[in-house]
Design a protein around this motif. Structure first.
Motif, PDB file in Angstrom:
ATOM      1  N   GLU A   1     -10.878  24.519 121.624  1.00 52.14           N
ATOM      2  CA  GLU A   1     -10.076  24.883 122.794  1.00 52.14           C
ATOM      3  C   GLU A   1      -9.233  23.695 123.266  1.00 52.14           C
ATOM      4  OE1 GLU A   1     -12.893  28.263 124.914  1.00 52.14           O
ATOM      5  OE2 GLU A   1     -13.376  26.133 125.185  1.00 52.14           O
ATOM      6  N   LEU A   2      -9.804  22.488 123.219  1.00 48.10           N
ATOM      7  CA  LEU A   2      -9.052  21.297 123.612  1.00 48.10           C
ATOM      8  C   LEU A   2      -7.862  21.067 122.682  1.00 48.10           C
ATOM      9  CD1 LEU A   2     -11.918  18.809 124.489  1.00 48.10           C
ATOM     10  CD2 LEU A   2     -10.172  19.674 126.051  1.00 48.10           C
ATOM     11  N   ILE A   3      -8.083  21.237 121.387  1.00 46.58           N
ATOM     12  CA  ILE A   3      -6.989  21.066 120.421  1.00 46.58           C
ATOM     13  C   ILE A   3      -5.887  22.065 120.715  1.00 46.58           C
ATOM     14  CG2 ILE A   3      -6.355  21.323 117.987  1.00 46.58           C
ATOM     15  CD1 ILE A   3      -9.191  20.134 117.360  1.00 46.58           C
ATOM     16  N   ALA A   4      -6.251  23.328 120.945  1.00 43.09           N
ATOM     17  CA  ALA A   4      -5.261  24.361 121.263  1.00 43.09           C
ATOM     18  C   ALA A   4      -4.539  24.030 122.568  1.00 43.09           C
ATOM     19  CB  ALA A   4      -5.941  25.724 121.360  1.00 43.09           C
ATOM     20  N   TYR A   5      -5.259  23.533 123.570  1.00 41.40           N
ATOM     21  CA  TYR A   5      -4.660  23.168 124.858  1.00 41.40           C
ATOM     22  C   TYR A   5      -3.598  22.092 124.675  1.00 41.40           C
ATOM     23  CZ  TYR A   5      -4.312  21.187 129.552  1.00 41.40           C
ATOM     24  OH  TYR A   5      -3.838  20.708 130.745  1.00 41.40           O
ATOM     25  N   TYR A   6      -3.942  21.036 123.951  1.00 42.81           N
ATOM     26  CA  TYR A   6      -2.992  19.935 123.783  1.00 42.81           C
ATOM     27  C   TYR A   6      -1.834  20.305 122.859  1.00 42.81           C
ATOM     28  CZ  TYR A   6      -5.882  16.878 126.555  1.00 42.81           C
ATOM     29  OH  TYR A   6      -6.569  16.316 127.596  1.00 42.81           O
ATOM     30  N   ARG A   7      -2.070  21.160 121.885  1.00 46.08           N
ATOM     31  CA  ARG A   7      -0.945  21.628 121.050  1.00 46.08           C
ATOM     32  C   ARG A   7       0.027  22.461 121.869  1.00 46.08           C
ATOM     33  NH1 ARG A   7      -4.206  22.813 115.485  1.00 46.08           N
ATOM     34  NH2 ARG A   7      -4.133  20.660 114.750  1.00 46.08           N
ATOM     35  N   GLN A   8      -0.508  23.300 122.756  1.00 42.76           N
ATOM     36  CA  GLN A   8       0.346  24.101 123.634  1.00 42.76           C
ATOM     37  C   GLN A   8       1.129  23.197 124.581  1.00 42.76           C
ATOM     38  OE1 GLN A   8       1.151  27.251 123.506  1.00 42.76           O
ATOM     39  NE2 GLN A   8       2.449  27.091 125.290  1.00 42.76           N
ATOM     40  N   ALA A   9       0.465  22.163 125.110  1.00 44.07           N
ATOM     41  CA  ALA A   9       1.155  21.222 125.995  1.00 44.07           C
ATOM     42  C   ALA A   9       2.280  20.519 125.248  1.00 44.07           C
ATOM     43  CB  ALA A   9       0.162  20.196 126.544  1.00 44.07           C
ATOM     44  N   GLU A  10       2.041  20.183 123.990  1.00 39.54           N
ATOM     45  CA  GLU A  10       3.080  19.542 123.180  1.00 39.54           C
ATOM     46  C   GLU A  10       4.270  20.488 122.995  1.00 39.54           C
ATOM     47  OE1 GLU A  10       3.705  17.628 118.719  1.00 39.54           O
ATOM     48  OE2 GLU A  10       1.718  18.252 119.344  1.00 39.54           O
ATOM     49  N   ARG A  11       3.994  21.766 122.722  1.00 40.16           N
ATOM     50  CA  ARG A  11       5.083  22.746 122.563  1.00 40.16           C
ATOM     51  C   ARG A  11       5.885  22.906 123.856  1.00 40.16           C
ATOM     52  NH1 ARG A  11       1.344  25.190 118.988  1.00 40.16           N
ATOM     53  NH2 ARG A  11       0.311  26.377 120.610  1.00 40.16           N
ATOM     54  N   ARG A  12       5.175  22.939 125.007  1.00 46.38           N
ATOM     55  CA  ARG A  12       5.883  23.065 126.299  1.00 46.38           C
ATOM     56  C   ARG A  12       6.770  21.852 126.553  1.00 46.38           C
ATOM     57  NH1 ARG A  12       0.728  24.584 128.283  1.00 46.38           N
ATOM     58  NH2 ARG A  12       0.640  22.610 129.411  1.00 46.38           N
ATOM     59  N   LEU A  13       6.289  20.667 126.199  1.00 44.74           N
ATOM     60  CA  LEU A  13       7.081  19.456 126.383  1.00 44.74           C
ATOM     61  C   LEU A  13       8.338  19.496 125.523  1.00 44.74           C
ATOM     62  CD1 LEU A  13       7.443  16.632 127.589  1.00 44.74           C
ATOM     63  CD2 LEU A  13       6.100  15.756 125.666  1.00 44.74           C
ATOM     64  N   VAL A  14       8.212  19.931 124.279  1.00 41.58           N
ATOM     65  CA  VAL A  14       9.365  20.026 123.383  1.00 41.58           C
ATOM     66  C   VAL A  14      10.385  21.001 123.962  1.00 41.58           C
ATOM     67  CG1 VAL A  14      10.117  20.836 121.106  1.00 41.58           C
ATOM     68  CG2 VAL A  14       8.136  19.340 121.295  1.00 41.58           C
ATOM     69  N   GLU A  15       9.911  22.163 124.446  1.00 44.52           N
ATOM     70  CA  GLU A  15      10.818  23.152 125.031  1.00 44.52           C
ATOM     71  C   GLU A  15      11.502  22.602 126.282  1.00 44.52           C
ATOM     72  OE1 GLU A  15       8.441  26.600 125.754  1.00 44.52           O
ATOM     73  OE2 GLU A  15       8.139  26.982 123.614  1.00 44.52           O
ATOM     74  N   LYS A  16      10.738  21.926 127.119  1.00 44.45           N
ATOM     75  CA  LYS A  16      11.266  21.417 128.381  1.00 44.45           C
ATOM     76  C   LYS A  16      12.305  20.324 128.159  1.00 44.45           C
ATOM     77  CE  LYS A  16       8.884  21.045 132.431  1.00 44.45           C
ATOM     78  NZ  LYS A  16       7.849  20.541 133.339  1.00 44.45           N
ATOM     79  N   THR A  17      12.083  19.472 127.169  1.00 46.42           N
ATOM     80  CA  THR A  17      13.003  18.368 126.920  1.00 46.42           C
ATOM     81  C   THR A  17      14.132  18.740 125.975  1.00 46.42           C
ATOM     82  OG1 THR A  17      11.656  17.519 125.104  1.00 46.42           O
ATOM     83  CG2 THR A  17      11.212  16.629 127.307  1.00 46.42           C
ATOM     84  N   GLY A  18      14.035  19.920 125.373  1.00 46.54           N
ATOM     85  CA  GLY A  18      15.085  20.352 124.451  1.00 46.54           C
ATOM     86  C   GLY A  18      15.057  19.608 123.132  1.00 46.54           C
ATOM     87  N   GLY A  19      13.976  18.903 122.892  1.00 45.09           N
ATOM     88  CA  GLY A  19      13.852  18.139 121.656  1.00 45.09           C
ATOM     89  C   GLY A  19      13.289  18.983 120.534  1.00 45.09           C
ATOM     90  N   GLY A  20      13.293  18.385 119.372  1.00 42.07           N
ATOM     91  CA  GLY A  20      12.679  19.041 118.221  1.00 42.07           C
ATOM     92  C   GLY A  20      11.208  18.693 118.190  1.00 42.07           C
TER      93      GLY A  20
END
Length: 66
Positions: free
Chosen positions: A28-47
């Motif tokens: 669950e922790l791995i999934a949580y941090y992977r989701q946080a990474e995806r949200r950060l990429v979306e928010k910053t417009g980065g790849g």
């Protein structure tokens, strides 16, 4: 922003994440941090983020040991 205020903000984030992840399994922790990474990429417009990841430790073989 003075460094004291920045550190207070960092500690606030740390405590918030600790509350959100309390009692989670490692999967669950791995999934949580992977989701946080995806949200950060979306928010910053980065790849994809180029984050260093630790390699899994290799298990040592017991072959040949007596």
């Amino acid at each position: 922003m003075p460094s004291n205020k920045m550190m207070q903000e960092v500690w606030r984030w740390k405590e918030e994440i600790a509350r959100e992840t309390e009692g989670m399994t490692s999967e669950e922790l791995i999934a949580y941090y992977r989701q946080a990474e995806r949200r950060l990429v979306e928010k910053t417009g980065g790849g994809e983020l180029n984050l260093r990841r630790l390699a899994r430790p290799r298990r040592q073989s017991n072959e040949g040991k007596l």
